[in-house]
Write a protein that holds these residues in place. Structure first.
Motif, PDB file in Angstrom:
ATOM      1  N   ILE A  28       0.843  -1.205   0.000  1.00 14.41           N
ATOM      2  CA  ILE A  28       0.000   0.000   0.000  1.00 14.41           C
ATOM      3  C   ILE A  28       0.862   1.232   0.000  1.00 14.41           C
ATOM      4  O   ILE A  28       0.609   2.221  -0.737  1.00 14.41           O
ATOM      5  N   LYS A  29       1.891   1.221   0.824  1.00  7.49           N
ATOM      6  CA  LYS A  29       2.775   2.383   0.883  1.00  7.49           C
ATOM      7  C   LYS A  29       3.472   2.607  -0.462  1.00  7.49           C
ATOM      8  O   LYS A  29       3.645   3.741  -0.928  1.00  7.49           O
ATOM      9  N   LEU A  30       3.820   1.502  -1.096  1.00  6.39           N
ATOM     10  CA  LEU A  30       4.485   1.644  -2.388  1.00  6.39           C
ATOM     11  C   LEU A  30       3.552   2.229  -3.429  1.00  6.39           C
ATOM     12  O   LEU A  30       3.912   3.138  -4.177  1.00  6.39           O
ATOM     13  N   ASN A  31       2.379   1.730  -3.488  1.00  7.90           N
ATOM     14  CA  ASN A  31       1.428   2.254  -4.471  1.00  7.90           C
ATOM     15  C   ASN A  31       1.050   3.694  -4.162  1.00  7.90           C
ATOM     16  O   ASN A  31       0.816   4.512  -5.082  1.00  7.90           O
ATOM     17  N   LEU A  32       0.969   4.027  -2.880  1.00  6.86           N
ATOM     18  CA  LEU A  32       0.660   5.412  -2.531  1.00  6.86           C
ATOM     19  C   LEU A  32       1.765   6.334  -2.946  1.00  6.86           C
ATOM     20  O   LEU A  32       1.546   7.438  -3.473  1.00  6.86           O
ATOM     21  N   ALA A  33       2.954   5.805  -2.735  1.00  6.69           N
ATOM     22  CA  ALA A  33       4.096   6.627  -3.117  1.00  6.69           C
ATOM     23  C   ALA A  33       4.104   6.819  -4.616  1.00  6.69           C
ATOM     24  O   ALA A  33       4.412   7.923  -5.133  1.00  6.69           O
ATOM     25  N   LYS A  34       3.775   5.811  -5.312  1.00  7.61           N
ATOM     26  CA  LYS A  34       3.749   5.958  -6.770  1.00  7.61           C
ATOM     27  C   LYS A  34       2.666   6.932  -7.195  1.00  7.61           C
ATOM     28  O   LYS A  34       2.863   7.714  -8.113  1.00  7.61           O
ATOM     29  N   SER A  35       1.592   6.847  -6.541  1.00  6.24           N
ATOM     30  CA  SER A  35       0.519   7.770  -6.902  1.00  6.24           C
ATOM     31  C   SER A  35       0.873   9.192  -6.574  1.00  6.24           C
ATOM     32  O   SER A  35       0.596  10.131  -7.338  1.00  6.24           O
ATOM     33  N   LEU A  36       1.514   9.353  -5.474  1.00  7.85           N
ATOM     34  CA  LEU A  36       1.864  10.715  -5.064  1.00  7.85           C
ATOM     35  C   LEU A  36       2.976  11.268  -5.941  1.00  7.85           C
ATOM     36  O   LEU A  36       3.064  12.481  -6.184  1.00  7.85           O
ATOM     37  N   SER A  37       3.785  10.352  -6.422  1.00  3.14           N
ATOM     38  CA  SER A  37       4.881  10.838  -7.230  1.00  3.14           C
ATOM     39  C   SER A  37       4.431  11.380  -8.575  1.00  3.14           C
ATOM     40  O   SER A  37       5.116  12.157  -9.234  1.00  3.14           O
ATOM     41  N   ASN A  38       3.285  11.003  -8.957  1.00  6.23           N
ATOM     42  CA  ASN A  38       2.770  11.517 -10.229  1.00  6.23           C
ATOM     43  C   ASN A  38       2.162  12.886 -10.066  1.00  6.23           C
ATOM     44  O   ASN A  38       1.878  13.574 -11.062  1.00  6.23           O
ATOM     45  N   ASN A  39       1.871  13.329  -8.862  1.00  8.63           N
ATOM     46  CA  ASN A  39       1.320  14.661  -8.612  1.00  8.63           C
ATOM     47  C   ASN A  39       2.478  15.626  -8.334  1.00  8.63           C
ATOM     48  O   ASN A  39       3.439  15.286  -7.593  1.00  8.63           O
ATOM     49  N   THR A  40       2.388  16.839  -8.876  1.00  3.48           N
ATOM     50  CA  THR A  40       3.441  17.823  -8.688  1.00  3.48           C
ATOM     51  C   THR A  40       3.192  18.696  -7.491  1.00  3.48           C
ATOM     52  O   THR A  40       4.137  19.310  -6.956  1.00  3.48           O
ATOM     53  N   LYS A  41       1.905  18.736  -7.146  1.00  2.00           N
ATOM     54  CA  LYS A  41       1.643  19.649  -6.043  1.00  2.00           C
ATOM     55  C   LYS A  41       0.748  18.933  -5.037  1.00  2.00           C
ATOM     56  O   LYS A  41      -0.178  18.241  -5.413  1.00  2.00           O
ATOM     57  N   PHE A  42       1.053  19.232  -3.760  1.00  7.58           N
ATOM     58  CA  PHE A  42       0.218  18.749  -2.647  1.00  7.58           C
ATOM     59  C   PHE A  42       0.049  19.885  -1.686  1.00  7.58           C
ATOM     60  O   PHE A  42       1.014  20.620  -1.410  1.00  7.58           O
TER      61      PHE A  42
END
Length: 370
Positions: free
Chosen positions: A337-351
């Motif tokens: 889950i952490k890996l997939n979340l990280a991947k998802s977050l990595s595709n976003n430029t802004k948070f």
């Protein structure tokens, strides 16, 4: 005496018995003897001739008389009994016990007499019988016929006791007597109408009892016919009217029976039609019931099939979900889950974070940890 002899012609002296030599009748036997005695002593030869001739005449006459007597005895004693009859014999008027069968027989001449008696069945029509009923009505029975037969072994007994006309005493007179007694004890309606058929049996029974008692069953009654009596014309007319009314009643009764039979036939026909319709309706209802039951059974079977199919599909889906859940449980680990979340977050430029107290920050904090 000699002059008397010479006055006789010569032809007469030669044949004094010749019918052609004398016109006078032949001399008698006594006259011939006197002539023989008055002849001269010289005529011995002629006397001998005359004696011989007259002796022959006497013998011939005796033989003729004897033959005539024999013929008369045979003719008087000879008799014939016809078939169906028997003969009974009387000697000096007294009945003998002898009974002869059909055929040729002989009896003592000039002493015995015989009578033929019929023993075969004989039909006799009686004279009209006049009688008076209990209610004083006079009636007359005509043409009463009776058939009788005689027992041979009782014939002489009945002839000695009742005479040669024994049937009259034992049968015919008894029929008259019993018929009159029956009428005297019954009314005209009973004699002429209600009890007429019982008359013959009643009379015959009583006559047979009388024959048994008086004649030792010597006569047998084979048949007795008593026609309906003649009654006064006015009563006969009334009976005719009654019979006419009775006939009309019979016709009416028969019509009623006919109508009743017709109605019963119609009723039977209607009942039969109703029963037939009922049977047809019952058969139709039964067919419908069977049809509905068949449809119900088909529906139940379809439902069972559908239910089984749905249960099968549900079981398959459940099995699939269970397998997916098992697979997910095995796949979605914390690191995954952490890996997939990280991947998802990595595709976003802004948070945009509002701190750890915000909802997103709190979520990251839970997923990623401290």
């Amino acid at each position: 005496m000699h002059s008397t002899a010479r006055s006789v012609p010569k032809s007469a002296e030669e044949d004094p018995l010749s019918s052609t030599s004398l016109s006078v009748p032949p001399p008698s036997y006594k006259q011939a003897q006197d002539r023989i005695l008055t002849m001269p002593q010289s005529s011995t030869t002629q006397r001998t001739t005359w004696t011989f001739r007259y002796g022959c005449v006497a013998v011939t006459a005796t033989v003729v008389v004897a033959i005539a007597i024999c013929i008369a005895c045979i003719a008087d004693s000879y008799h014939k009994i016809n078939e169906g009859f028997v003969g009974i014999y009387f000697r000096h008027g007294a009945l003998r016990d002898k009974v002869s069968n059909p055929g040729v027989h002989f009896m003592m001449p000039f002493v015995d007499d015989y009578e033929e008696v019929q023993i075969r069945p004989e039909t006799h029509t009686m004279d009209p019988v006049l009688s008076i009923t209990k209610d004083g009505i006079e009636n007359k029975f005509r043409e009463i016929n009776v058939i009788t037969t005689v027992r041979k072994d009782k014939l002489t007994f009945m002839a000695k006791k009742f005479g040669m006309d024994f049937k009259k005493a034992l049968v015919f007179d008894r029929i008259k007597e019993d018929l009159r007694i029956f009428c005297a004890n019954h009314t005209i309606d009973e004699v002429y109408n209600t009890m007429f058929l019982a008359i013959v049996a009643h009379v015959r029974e009583n006559v047979e009892k009388s024959i048994s008692r008086l004649g030792e069953d010597g006569i047998e009654i084979l048949n007795l016919v008593i026609p309906k009596p003649e009654i006064p014309l006015d009563i006969a007319h009334n009976y005719k009217q009654v019979k006419v009314q009775w006939t009309e009643q019979l016709v009416a009764t028969q019509q009623q029976k006919t109508e009743r039979i017709k109605k019963e036939t119609e009723l039977i026909k209607a009942v039969a039609d109703a029963e037939r319709q009922k049977a047809v309706l019952e058969i139709t209802i039964q067919e419908r019931i069977i049809e509905k039951e068949g449809a119900k059974n088909v529906s139940l079977i379809n439902n069972e099939i559908k239910k089984a199919a749905e249960n099968n599909e549900a079981d398959i889906a459940k099995y699939k979900l269970e397998k997916e859940a098992e697979a997910n449980n095995a796949l979605y680990t914390d690191k995954y889950i952490k890996l997939n979340l990280a991947k998802s977050l990595s595709n976003n430029t802004k948070f945009y974070f509002s701190g750890q107290q915000s909802e997103l920050g709190s979520l990251f904090n839970k997923i990623l940890g401290n």
